[in-house]
Motif scaffolding. Structure first.
Motif, short mmCIF file in Angstrom:
data_model
loop_
_atom_site.label_atom_id
_atom_site.label_comp_id
_atom_site.label_asym_id
_atom_site.label_seq_id
_atom_site.Cartn_x
_atom_site.Cartn_y
_atom_site.Cartn_z
N LYS A 237 17.49 -18.83 18.75
CA LYS A 237 17.79 -20.25 18.71
C LYS A 237 18.19 -20.70 17.29
CE LYS A 237 15.13 -21.79 22.71
NZ LYS A 237 14.09 -22.72 23.22
N LEU A 238 19.09 -21.67 17.27
CA LEU A 238 19.58 -22.19 16.00
C LEU A 238 18.50 -23.01 15.31
CD1 LEU A 238 22.46 -22.09 14.65
CD2 LEU A 238 22.76 -24.42 15.49
N LEU A 239 18.37 -22.83 14.01
CA LEU A 239 17.44 -23.62 13.22
C LEU A 239 18.19 -24.12 11.99
CD1 LEU A 239 14.46 -24.58 12.95
CD2 LEU A 239 14.09 -22.59 11.47
N LYS A 240 18.38 -25.45 11.94
CA LYS A 240 19.06 -26.05 10.79
C LYS A 240 18.02 -26.40 9.73
CE LYS A 240 22.85 -27.94 13.53
NZ LYS A 240 23.62 -29.16 13.91
N LEU A 241 18.41 -26.25 8.47
CA LEU A 241 17.48 -26.45 7.36
C LEU A 241 17.90 -27.69 6.58
CD1 LEU A 241 17.40 -22.72 6.17
CD2 LEU A 241 16.09 -23.81 8.01
N GLY A 279 11.98 -28.85 5.58
CA GLY A 279 12.50 -29.71 6.64
C GLY A 279 13.46 -28.94 7.52
N VAL A 280 13.40 -29.19 8.84
CA VAL A 280 14.23 -28.43 9.78
C VAL A 280 14.74 -29.33 10.91
CG1 VAL A 280 13.02 -26.26 9.34
CG2 VAL A 280 12.25 -27.75 11.19
N VAL A 281 15.75 -28.81 11.60
CA VAL A 281 16.19 -29.39 12.88
C VAL A 281 16.23 -28.24 13.89
CG1 VAL A 281 17.94 -30.68 14.14
CG2 VAL A 281 17.64 -31.09 11.69
N PRO A 282 15.21 -28.11 14.73
CA PRO A 282 15.23 -27.05 15.75
C PRO A 282 16.35 -27.32 16.77
CG PRO A 282 13.03 -27.97 15.45
CD PRO A 282 13.97 -28.89 14.77
N GLY A 284 18.29 -28.42 19.73
CA GLY A 284 18.01 -29.41 20.76
C GLY A 284 17.00 -30.47 20.39
N LYS A 285 16.55 -30.45 19.13
CA LYS A 285 15.52 -31.40 18.70
C LYS A 285 16.04 -32.27 17.55
CE LYS A 285 12.31 -29.60 21.40
NZ LYS A 285 11.67 -30.34 22.51
N SER A 286 15.22 -33.25 17.16
CA SER A 286 15.55 -34.10 16.03
C SER A 286 15.00 -33.51 14.74
CB SER A 286 14.95 -35.51 16.25
OG SER A 286 15.46 -36.09 17.43
N ARG A 287 15.39 -34.11 13.62
CA ARG A 287 14.87 -33.68 12.33
C ARG A 287 13.35 -33.82 12.30
NH1 ARG A 287 18.64 -34.24 7.66
NH2 ARG A 287 20.73 -34.44 8.54
N GLY A 289 9.71 -32.53 9.68
CA GLY A 289 9.18 -31.78 8.57
C GLY A 289 8.78 -30.39 9.02
N ALA A 290 8.78 -29.45 8.09
CA ALA A 290 8.38 -28.09 8.44
C ALA A 290 6.95 -28.06 8.95
CB ALA A 290 8.54 -27.18 7.23
N ASP A 291 6.10 -28.99 8.45
CA ASP A 291 4.71 -29.02 8.90
C ASP A 291 4.61 -29.29 10.40
OD1 ASP A 291 5.68 -31.57 8.53
OD2 ASP A 291 3.83 -32.37 7.67
N ALA A 292 5.44 -30.22 10.90
CA ALA A 292 5.43 -30.52 12.34
C ALA A 292 5.92 -29.32 13.15
CB ALA A 292 6.30 -31.74 12.63
N TYR A 293 6.91 -28.64 12.64
CA TYR A 293 7.45 -27.45 13.31
C TYR A 293 6.39 -26.36 13.35
CZ TYR A 293 10.92 -23.85 14.47
OH TYR A 293 11.65 -22.85 15.09
N ILE A 294 5.66 -26.19 12.25
CA ILE A 294 4.59 -25.20 12.18
C ILE A 294 3.46 -25.56 13.15
CG2 ILE A 294 2.77 -24.27 10.68
CD1 ILE A 294 4.80 -24.69 8.33
#
Length: 306
Positions: A237-241, A279-282, A284-287, A289-294
């Protein structure tokens, strides 16, 4: 003559300058955006209409297509900022005081379409605005003056763009002051020192973690908030930084390996050193913080990004 936000800031500055009358604003045609494909006015058009400046949006300038309108407006000076089209000779030669461009670099470095992003990506410590006379080449005209600004580790394309847009307006007002005083300098560019800031293409956004961490840090911020640097998670899956910071973490892991999730950052091994992604954009998702993604358990130590 201009189209995006950068140009709108230049227009605002000139419009608000004492003794200046803006007789017209020329901008690219509106474009459809969003799911409803609604026609959205350009930022230059939006500001111009808000203060009653006539707006012109010719599809082309070729073959004297805009000559009648130009004669009717009869400008003494044409200020250009990120217009988006090359100006033909009949436009360049028309105004008494010429066509002056606000270019987002310290020429002759970074001629071309993406000077702000390329300066960040290349790790430049300083950049600025060059006020220059326009010629038929690409950003090759004689220089009038330069205004500079430092590039800090906290800058990304968004912050630097906004700061340079303000400087662009200041530079154009300074040129008008030079014209009024009859002292407009001209400095020929040294072509041997010229570099080219090519338009950002899709392949320019793919992160190669075998590169040194410092280069990846500059790439991520140079492409944020748009178009964003990209990588892929182990499931493809694409992960935008969207943001990153430097870190002293050391690792001998394969480049691209997630070596730590401490401190709310995704720390990844690079060819030299490590980079802390904040910071990331998974896909199909919105922007976020990396903490939320983790915290969403979407990534783990040992995962390889590529």
């Amino acid at each position: 003559m201009g189209t995006p936000d950068f140009a709108a800031e230049c227009l605002k500055a000139v419009y608000n300058k004492d003794g200046v009358t803006v007789v017209g604003a020329v901008s690219q045609p509106d474009k459809p955006k969003g799911r409803g494909m609604k026609m959205i006015p350009t930022p230059v058009k939006e500001f111009a209409e808000s203060v009653g400046i006539p707006v012109y949006q010719p599809v082309t300038l070729k073959d004297d297509a805009f000559l009648d309108e130009l004669k009717a407006l009869d400008p003494e000076l044409i200020i250009v900022a990120a217009y988006g089209k090359l100006l033909p000779s009949y436009v360049l030669d028309y105004p008494k005081y010429g066509c002056v461009n606000a270019h987002g670099s310290l020429l002759p470095k970074y001629r071309g379409a993406a000077p702000i992003q390329r300066a960040l990506i290349d790790g430049e410590p300083v950049t600025g605005i060059t006020a220059m006379y326009m010629a038929e080449g690409l950003d090759t005209g004689d220089m009038i003056l330069k205004l500079t600004t430092p590039i800090t580790d906290e800058d990304d394309f968004g912050t630097l763009h906004d700061r340079l847009a303000i400087l662009g307006g200041e530079a154009m007002c300074a040129v008008i002051d030079c014209i009024n005083s009859g002292t407009v300098p001209r400095e020929v560019q040294n072509d041997e020192e010229a570099t080219y800031a090519a338009k950002i293409l899709k392949e320019d956004t793919m992160v190669d973690f075998s590169r040194p961490a410092g280069e990846i840090f500059n790439m991520i911020r140079g492409l944020s908030p748009v178009p964003l640097a990209v990588t892929h998670t182990p499931d493809g899956k694409l992960l935008k930084l969207t943001s990153a910071k430097k870190t002293d973490v050391k690792s001998e892991a394969v480049p691209g390996t997630v070596v730590s999730l401490e401190g709310g950052a995704i720390t990844v091994a690079c060819g030299e050193g490590c980079i802390a992604i904040t910071g990331v954009v998974p896909e199909g998702k919105s922007r976020m913080g990396a903490d939320a993604y983790i915290n969403g358990r979407k990534i783990a130590v040992g995962d390889i990004l590529k």
